[in-house]
Structures are given as structure tokens and as C-alpha cells.
Write a protein that holds these residues in place. Structure first.
Motif, PDB file in Angstrom:
ATOM      1  N   LYS A   1       0.806  -1.146  -0.084  1.00 40.86           N
ATOM      2  CA  LYS A   1      -0.153   0.040  -0.020  1.00 40.86           C
ATOM      3  C   LYS A   1       0.674   1.214  -0.175  1.00 40.86           C
ATOM      4  O   LYS A   1       0.401   2.322  -0.646  1.00 40.86           O
ATOM      5  N   GLY A   2       2.098   1.175   0.614  1.00 39.88           N
ATOM      6  CA  GLY A   2       2.939   2.398   0.661  1.00 39.88           C
ATOM      7  C   GLY A   2       3.559   2.801  -0.795  1.00 39.88           C
ATOM      8  O   GLY A   2       3.749   3.761  -0.994  1.00 39.88           O
ATOM      9  N   LYS A   3       3.672   1.634  -1.738  1.00 37.10           N
ATOM     10  CA  LYS A   3       3.908   2.123  -2.953  1.00 37.10           C
ATOM     11  C   LYS A   3       2.622   2.269  -4.132  1.00 37.10           C
ATOM     12  O   LYS A   3       2.943   2.301  -5.097  1.00 37.10           O
ATOM     13  N   GLY A   4       1.573   2.079  -3.383  1.00 35.78           N
ATOM     14  CA  GLY A   4       0.215   2.516  -4.334  1.00 35.78           C
ATOM     15  C   GLY A   4       0.014   1.236  -5.201  1.00 35.78           C
ATOM     16  O   GLY A   4      -0.453   1.502  -6.327  1.00 35.78           O
ATOM     17  N   LEU A   5       0.359   0.109  -5.022  1.00 36.48           N
ATOM     18  CA  LEU A   5       0.221  -1.101  -5.761  1.00 36.48           C
ATOM     19  C   LEU A   5      -0.786  -2.042  -5.353  1.00 36.48           C
ATOM     20  O   LEU A   5      -0.681  -3.135  -5.633  1.00 36.48           O
ATOM     21  N   ASP A   6      -1.758  -1.438  -4.571  1.00 32.71           N
ATOM     22  CA  ASP A   6      -2.524  -2.472  -3.727  1.00 32.71           C
ATOM     23  C   ASP A   6      -4.132  -2.793  -4.362  1.00 32.71           C
ATOM     24  O   ASP A   6      -4.883  -3.258  -3.815  1.00 32.71           O
ATOM     25  N   LYS A   7      -4.211  -2.038  -5.359  1.00 30.27           N
ATOM     26  CA  LYS A   7      -5.676  -2.115  -5.970  1.00 30.27           C
ATOM     27  C   LYS A   7      -6.127  -3.434  -6.438  1.00 30.27           C
ATOM     28  O   LYS A   7      -7.053  -3.772  -6.567  1.00 30.27           O
ATOM     29  N   SER A   8      -5.044  -4.419  -6.587  1.00 26.92           N
ATOM     30  CA  SER A   8      -5.359  -5.745  -7.156  1.00 26.92           C
ATOM     31  C   SER A   8      -5.490  -6.724  -6.115  1.00 26.92           C
ATOM     32  O   SER A   8      -5.637  -7.861  -6.466  1.00 26.92           O
ATOM     33  N   PHE A   9      -4.997  -6.305  -4.634  1.00 26.56           N
ATOM     34  CA  PHE A   9      -5.552  -7.260  -3.805  1.00 26.56           C
ATOM     35  C   PHE A   9      -7.044  -7.727  -3.890  1.00 26.56           C
ATOM     36  O   PHE A   9      -7.683  -7.027  -3.918  1.00 26.56           O
ATOM     37  N   ARG A  10      -7.086  -9.190  -3.228  1.00 25.22           N
ATOM     38  CA  ARG A  10      -8.262  -9.513  -3.126  1.00 25.22           C
ATOM     39  C   ARG A  10      -8.996  -9.243  -1.928  1.00 25.22           C
ATOM     40  O   ARG A  10      -8.374  -9.745  -0.793  1.00 25.22           O
ATOM     41  N   ARG A  11      -9.739  -8.594  -1.886  1.00 20.09           N
ATOM     42  CA  ARG A  11     -10.435  -7.968  -0.388  1.00 20.09           C
ATOM     43  C   ARG A  11     -11.651  -8.823  -0.080  1.00 20.09           C
ATOM     44  O   ARG A  11     -12.370  -9.130  -1.049  1.00 20.09           O
ATOM     45  N   LYS A  12     -12.063  -8.875   0.949  1.00 20.90           N
ATOM     46  CA  LYS A  12     -13.245  -9.803   1.557  1.00 20.90           C
ATOM     47  C   LYS A  12     -13.784  -9.468   2.841  1.00 20.90           C
ATOM     48  O   LYS A  12     -13.061  -9.024   3.670  1.00 20.90           O
ATOM     49  N   LEU A  13     -15.041  -8.938   2.829  1.00 22.92           N
ATOM     50  CA  LEU A  13     -15.844  -8.345   3.996  1.00 22.92           C
ATOM     51  C   LEU A  13     -15.843  -9.364   5.214  1.00 22.92           C
ATOM     52  O   LEU A  13     -15.719 -10.765   4.859  1.00 22.92           O
ATOM     53  N   ALA A  14     -15.932  -8.695   6.272  1.00 25.60           N
ATOM     54  CA  ALA A  14     -15.979  -9.999   7.466  1.00 25.60           C
ATOM     55  C   ALA A  14     -17.255 -10.761   7.282  1.00 25.60           C
ATOM     56  O   ALA A  14     -18.397 -10.481   6.730  1.00 25.60           O
ATOM     57  N   PRO A  15     -17.022 -12.048   7.849  1.00 28.85           N
ATOM     58  CA  PRO A  15     -18.436 -12.907   7.768  1.00 28.85           C
ATOM     59  C   PRO A  15     -19.427 -12.345   8.540  1.00 28.85           C
ATOM     60  O   PRO A  15     -19.528 -11.726   9.382  1.00 28.85           O
ATOM     61  N   ARG A  16     -20.572 -12.928   7.975  1.00 23.23           N
ATOM     62  CA  ARG A  16     -21.702 -12.673   9.048  1.00 23.23           C
ATOM     63  C   ARG A  16     -21.688 -13.371  10.409  1.00 23.23           C
ATOM     64  O   ARG A  16     -20.850 -14.214  10.684  1.00 23.23           O
ATOM     65  N   ALA A  17     -22.727 -12.718  11.335  1.00 22.43           N
ATOM     66  CA  ALA A  17     -22.557 -13.396  12.758  1.00 22.43           C
ATOM     67  C   ALA A  17     -23.068 -14.864  12.709  1.00 22.43           C
ATOM     68  O   ALA A  17     -22.580 -15.529  13.457  1.00 22.43           O
ATOM     69  N   SER A  18     -23.967 -15.257  11.709  1.00 23.06           N
ATOM     70  CA  SER A  18     -24.241 -16.368  11.676  1.00 23.06           C
ATOM     71  C   SER A  18     -23.265 -17.530  11.394  1.00 23.06           C
ATOM     72  O   SER A  18     -23.587 -18.743  11.448  1.00 23.06           O
ATOM     73  N   GLU A  19     -22.099 -17.086  10.818  1.00 24.77           N
ATOM     74  CA  GLU A  19     -20.944 -17.956  10.154  1.00 24.77           C
ATOM     75  C   GLU A  19     -20.031 -17.852  11.290  1.00 24.77           C
ATOM     76  O   GLU A  19     -19.023 -17.441  11.458  1.00 24.77           O
ATOM     77  N   LYS A  20     -20.370 -18.812  12.470  1.00 26.63           N
ATOM     78  CA  LYS A  20     -19.496 -18.650  13.709  1.00 26.63           C
ATOM     79  C   LYS A  20     -18.193 -19.143  13.217  1.00 26.63           C
ATOM     80  O   LYS A  20     -17.112 -18.482  13.732  1.00 26.63           O
ATOM     81  N   ARG A  21     -17.887 -20.159  12.837  1.00 28.01           N
ATOM     82  CA  ARG A  21     -16.459 -20.632  12.435  1.00 28.01           C
ATOM     83  C   ARG A  21     -15.626 -19.823  11.651  1.00 28.01           C
ATOM     84  O   ARG A  21     -14.725 -19.340  12.223  1.00 28.01           O
ATOM     85  N   ALA A  22     -16.312 -19.150  10.694  1.00 25.41           N
ATOM     86  CA  ALA A  22     -15.487 -18.125  10.011  1.00 25.41           C
ATOM     87  C   ALA A  22     -15.310 -16.632  10.812  1.00 25.41           C
ATOM     88  O   ALA A  22     -14.342 -16.109  10.397  1.00 25.41           O
ATOM     89  N   LEU A  23     -16.587 -16.398  11.397  1.00 27.90           N
ATOM     90  CA  LEU A  23     -16.323 -15.243  12.149  1.00 27.90           C
ATOM     91  C   LEU A  23     -15.145 -15.302  13.362  1.00 27.90           C
ATOM     92  O   LEU A  23     -14.347 -14.406  13.586  1.00 27.90           O
TER      93      LEU A  23
END
Length: 626
Positions: free
Chosen positions: A42-64
Motif C-alpha cells: 500500500k505504501g507503493k500504491g500497488l494495492d489495487k489488485s489485492f483480493r478484499r473480502k468483507l467480514a463474515p456474518r454473525a451466523s457464520e460462527k466458525r468463519a467469524l
């Protein structure tokens, strides 16, 4: 505390992975490595291609639960409190798929930016598994303490394809100019090759036509549209000449092709009847007698040349009949080229119209080398030169397509223009292309006649039956080809040894200190970074590391000797199959004698010169230059 974006990046890059050893600490360390290097990216401004993923829902206990543990790890990394201080996190890392042998799959190699994983300084940070069953994939974390420079990415992953260049859009073959260069070269080669075959076959068919072996076409030949095949008789022609030409009473045209004006219908009919009576004798008198006259003359010419004397010139009626017969042969050649090389049956509409159209098109493309005047000699020089040019174009297309440069086929593994490869290529192209051209011409002349003979090797069998129509390659040329090929192999072997032997002392009794030094295979060969660094100057300059700006006299002498011998023997080859008299061609067809029996003989001197030159080159290559 890390921001939400960092959490989403690390979660997107590692979710779905599990440590192969089942240790949660292994997976935690992977999360920490990705967290640290994500910040650097991110410091080099090259982070646009990272795969981003939102936090899991509360119902997904193991993933959370896994996500919450991950956020704690990311926060510790950014706060500088992760792990023991004596186990630092790497400054760059690559997460790449591996196969059962622990190596990246051949069909999915890492990009150039990740090539450092094969270096000795790279370490492993654990293996991780994604998927299950047959879909399971194993990924290994490669680490290095060396920091990335410039715009190089600190982190690359084949799991999410971050940092992996997108595959270039597949180009169709017809979009590449290299394909067109190669295809054009192949077209030139085969056009010239079939042109040689067409010329030879036209002579063979003309011989059959004039010796009454094409009875179904003799009438078409003599009664075709336009001027009859017989020329007008010269002024004051003797009775011995008149059976082979049209007298003024028989002629339809004058000497310059102007239609003769007959004053009355009876005069026209009388002239036509006389002319037809003479043309009817073509199959029984004119054609066979002309073939005999021309072949006898050719047989005398060959005998006189072998005896190294001067052939007496033709005079009087003999000269006139010879010129008339050559004119008739020229007309027979033209007719044979247009109608007999490819014969079309007229018994149905398809053959009559479609077949005739195809025959006309093919004849138009391939008959340009058939002589229109049989008094002219035939030469294979231009077709052979075109065949060599076609082979060169194919090699240029391959070089451009594979190595990115027209002379790419001559580039060695050291990314230099190889002198050994250049000379073996030149000799091979010159000799083998010439052999093919001669063989095709010989085959076109005699192959039809050969079907009447059983295989035989006795002395009474015709030459073409005993030896075939491929020309003999002299022993000296086989030696030349063997020397050039051996030099290429030995040159590659010597370059693989160079730099592997130390400058050791041999402790030779009575030798001075300087004489004890090993001077062979001590200096390594310079390997350039890419093939575009190759230069034609490489043929003259040293290839030893640190000395590539110095002229190597052993290479200079090899270039001069090879160029001189190539030019000399190339001229000898072309001289052997140019100026082929048409009577000698008829004689070869009649006697089933190979017209061009072999390549020029060179003797031992040429092979010795090449041997000495190549030996000097190889010894100088192995020796350490002072």
C-alpha cells in the motif's frame, strides 16, 4: 490498530487456506506475513489488485472466529508486537502452488518477479492447502529477507493471482508476421521446387510426343489453333530439309507470322491439303527424326567434351535441320507444358471444364521456367536460388517467432550469435537444397521411363536404374558436413566446461612457475542477459568473460575460410547445373541417363582446410586468452 481495509485484504488473501501440518501457528504466521507486506504494498500504491473480502456474518460462527483471530494478528503486526523478536517477518514473500515433488507446476511457472524463490537465499514458511479431494491444491510460502526494489511487489500469490501478470490475449497465428514470413518462405521454396519438376516433366512429355508415344495428342498438337508447329522453310532450302518445314506452297503464314493471302479458293485448299499431308508425317517422320538428329548431336557433344577436343560446327543442311528441329521441340515443350503434364479427360463435363480450368491455373503458376525456345539452354540456377531463399525466410520466421530476432536460429544458449551454428547452417542449406533441386529435375526427366525396368544393378542397366536419380554427394562434402556438425557439438561441450577448472599447478619437473599454469577451460564464457544482446560482431569477438571487446583471430580466420569455401563451392554447384543444352536433356530421357549425376568433386584439400580451421577454432576456444 490496523484499519478495516487491511483486515479485508488479509482476510481476502488467506481465507480458504489451512495449514498442511494442522498447526494454527503456521496459518497465523502466514496472516502476519501478508499483513506486513500488504502495508508495504500500500505504501507503493500497488494495492489495487489485492483480493478484499468483507467480514463474515454473525451466523457464520466458525468463519467469524477465524476472522476475529486474524484481525488481532493484523493489529499486532502493525503495532510491532507480533511474535518473538528473534523470528522476524520476511521483507518479501511468494505464495505459490507446488506439485508432489515440491516444485511449481510446469504449466504454471512463477513470473519473472518471483524467480528469486529458486535462489539459495529463499526459505520456506510452510505449506497450505485449499480445497478438498481431487480439487485440493497445495501452496508453499517462500520467504526472503531481501527487500523488494522499485515497483517490484513485496508479495505475490498464485492462490489469489495477486502480482501474477494476466495472461496475454491469445493471438491467432495469422496475426503474427512471423508466421507469414515462414509461410511465404515455404511457398517460395515449393513454388521453385515444383517449377523445376514441371520443367523436367514438360521435357519428358515433349519427348514422348515427338516419338509418337502420345498418339492421342499428336493430332491436337499439329492441328491446334494458330500457327502450325513446323516453321517455314528458309529460302533456297534443299530437298533434304523440306520434309521438316513448310514450303511456300504449304505455308499458312510467312516468316514473320503474317497470314499468306491466297488469291483463289482452290489455292487455299491446295495449300491446306499440302500442309495437312506434311503435318500427318509428324508422328512417323518429323518428330522421331528430329529426336534422333538432336540426340546424335548431343551424344557427339558429350563425347567431344570428354575427349577435351573441339566439336566440328554444323554446316549446310545439317545446321538448318538442327535449327528447325529445335524450333519444333520448343513448340512441343509449350504444348506439353500446357496440356500433357496434367492430362484432363474430356468424357464428362466436370473434367472438361473444372479440370481444364485447374490445369490452366496450375500451368500458369508453374510453367514460367519452361523454355519457349529450345535453342536456349536450361538452367536450374534461379529455381535453386529461390529454394535457398525460401529456406532462409523460414529460418528468419522461426528466429523472429522464437528468439525475437531474424537470426534467432543462430543464437547460442549464451545469447550470442554462434559461429559454429552459422557455418553448419550455411553448409546444410547450400548442399541439401542443391541436392533436392537436382534430384527433382532428374526424377522429372526419367521417372516415367523407369517404370518399364525391374530393379537392376548390373552393368548393362541404364544409369538411372542402377544409381537412382539422386545425385552423388562426394566424400569430401560428407567430410565437410561431418566436420561442421562435429564442431557445433564440440563447441557446445567446450563452453560447458569453461570456467570449471582452476588455474592449478601441475608441478611438471623442470618447468618454470609460469609454465606450470593450466591455460585450458579456466575462463568462463560470458552469458548475456537476453537474446536481444546478440550481435553479428560476436562472430569476430572473444566470448570469454571480461574479454568480449577483443578481436579473436581464430574466429576471424574461421569466418574467412568458411566464407571463401562456401562461395567457391556454391559457384561450382551452380555452374554444374546451368547451361543444360536441350539436346542433352533429350539424350538423358532416351538413354535413361541421369543428366546431373552428382555434386562437384572437391578433393581432399577443401576438407583439410576446413579441418585445420575448425581445429584451430576449437583449441582457441578452450584456451585461456592472455
Amino acid at each position: 490498530m490496523a484499519d478495516q481495509d487491511s483486515h479485508e485484504i488479509v482476510w481476502g488473501e488467506v481465507s480458504g487456506l489451512s495449514a498442511k501440518d494442522g498447526n494454527d501457528q503456521t496459518l497465523t504466521r502466514l496472516e502476519a506475513v501478508v499483513a506486513k507486506l500488504a502495508v508495504a504494498t500500500k505504501g507503493k500504491g500497488l494495492d489495487k489488485s489485492f483480493r478484499r473480502k468483507l467480514a463474515p456474518r454473525a451466523s457464520e460462527k466458525r468463519a467469524l472466529a477465524a476472522y476475529n483471530a486474524l484481525t488481532m494478528t493484523v493489529d499486532q503486526v502493525e503495532a510491532g508486537t507480533f511474535g518473538p523478536p528473534d523470528v522476524p517477518l520476511p521483507n518479501r514473500a511468494v505464495l505459490w502452488e507446488i506439485n508432489e515433488s515440491g516444485m511449481p507446476p510446469r504449466d504454471h511457472p512463477p513470473p519473472k518477479a518471483a524467480s528469486w524463490i529458486f535462489e539459495t537465499g529463499a526459505t520456506h514458511g510452510g505449506d497450505f492447502v485449499a480445497g478438498s479431494g481431487q480439487d485440493a491444491r497445495t501452496y508453499r510460502l517462500f520467504e526472503s529477507t531481501t527487500a523488494s526494489t522499485g515497483d517490484d511487489l513485496p508479495y505475490i500469490s498464485s492462490y489469489t493471482s495477486f502480482g501474477v501478470p494476466s495472461p496475454a490475449k491469445a493471438r491467432h497465428w495469422y496475426q503474427s508476421p512471423n508466421w507469414w514470413i515462414g509461410l511465404f518462405g515455404a511457398a517460395v521454396f515449393f513454388l521453385a521446387l515444383f517449377n523445376v519438376l514441371w520443367t523436367a516433366t514438360s521435357f519428358s512429355q515433349a519427348f514422348d510426343l515427338m516419338t509418337n508415344r502420345q498418339q492421342g495428342y499428336v493430332g491436337k498438337f499439329t492441328a491446334g489453333d494458330g500457327r502450325p508447329p513446323l516453321p517455314n522453310c528458309p529460302d533456297n532450302a534443299s530437298n533434304d530439309v523440306k520434309p521438316f518445314c513448310l514450303t511456300p506452297e504449304e505455308a499458312k503464314y510467312d516468316g514473320v507470322g503474317v497470314l499468306i493471302d491466297r488469291k483463289t479458293d482452290k489455292a487455299k485448299d491446295d495449300a491446306a491439303n499440302l500442309r495437312n499431308d506434311k503435318l500427318d508425317t509428324f508422328a512417323t517422320v518429323i518428330g522421331p527424326q528430329c529426336v534422333k538428329l538432336l540426340t546424335d548431336r548431343a551424344r557427339n557433344e558429350v563425347a567431344v567434351r570428354k575427349s577435351q577436343t573441339i566439336l566440328d560446327p554444323l554446316q549446310g543442311d545439317a545446321r538448318t535441320k538442327s535449327l528447325i528441329c529445335l524450333t519444333i521441340l520448343g513448340a512441343a515443350l509449350e504444348f506439353s507444358s500446357n496440356y500433357l503434364v496434367i492430362q484432363v479427360q474430356d468424357n464428362n463435363w466436370f473434367s472438361k471444364y473444372v479440370g481444364s480450368a485447374l490445369r490452366y491455373i496450375i500451368a500458369f503458376a508453374l510453367s514460367w521456367h519452361v523454355p519457349s525456345n529450345a535453342a536456349e539452354n536450361v538452367s536450374l540456377g534461379m529455381p535453386t536460388a529461390l529454394m535457398i531463399f525460401g529456406v532462409i525466410l523460414v529460418l528468419v520466421g522461426l528466429g523472429r517467432g522464437i528468439m525475437g530476432t531474424p537470426l534467432g536460429v543462430l543464437i547460442s544458449p549464451q545469447n550470442r550469435y554462434s559461429l559454429a551454428l552459422a557455418q553448419v547452417t550455411c553448409w546444410t542449406v547450400l548442399v541439401l537444397t542443391s541436392v533436392v533441386a537436382i534430384a527433382v529435375f532428374n526424377a522429372g526427366l526419367v521417372s516415367e521411363q523407369m517404370r518399364y525396368f525391374l530393379p537392376a544393378s548390373n552393368d548393362v542397366a541404364p544409369t538411372a536404374i542402377k544409381n537412382g536419380f539422386f545425385p552423388d554427394i562426394p566424400t569430401g562434402i560428407w567430410a565437410v558436413l561431418g566436420i561442421t556438425l562435429s564442431t557445433t557439438v564440440l563447441s557446445t561441450w567446450i563452453k560447458s566446461l569453461k570456467g570449471t577448472l582452476p588455474e592449478a599447478d601441475f608441478s611438471v619437473a623442470g618447468a618454470t612457475r609460469g609454465a606450470e599454469r593450466n591455460v585450458f577451460f579456466t575462463t568462463p564464457t560470458e552469458t548475456r542477459s537476453d537474446e536481444h544482446s546478440a550481435s553479428v560482431a560476436d562472430w569476430f569477438l572473444s566470448e570469454d568473460a571480461g574479454k568480449t571487446d577483443r578481436i579473436d583471430i581464430s574466429r576471424v580466420q574461421m569466418v574467412l575460410v568458411t566464407a571463401g569455401l562456401l562461395a567457391t563451392y556454391g559457384h561450382a554447384i551452380f555452374a554444374s547445373f546451368r547451361n543444360l543444352p536441350t539436346p542433352e536433356i533429350l539424350l538423358a530421357i532416351q538413354s535413361l541417363t541421369v543428366l546431373i549425376p552428382g555434386l562437384p568433386i572437391v578433393g581432399a584439400t577443401m576438407a583439410i582446410m576446413l579441418s585445420v580451421s575448425h581445429a584451430t577454432y576449437l583449441v582457441a576456444k578452450a584456451a585461456d586468452k592472455p
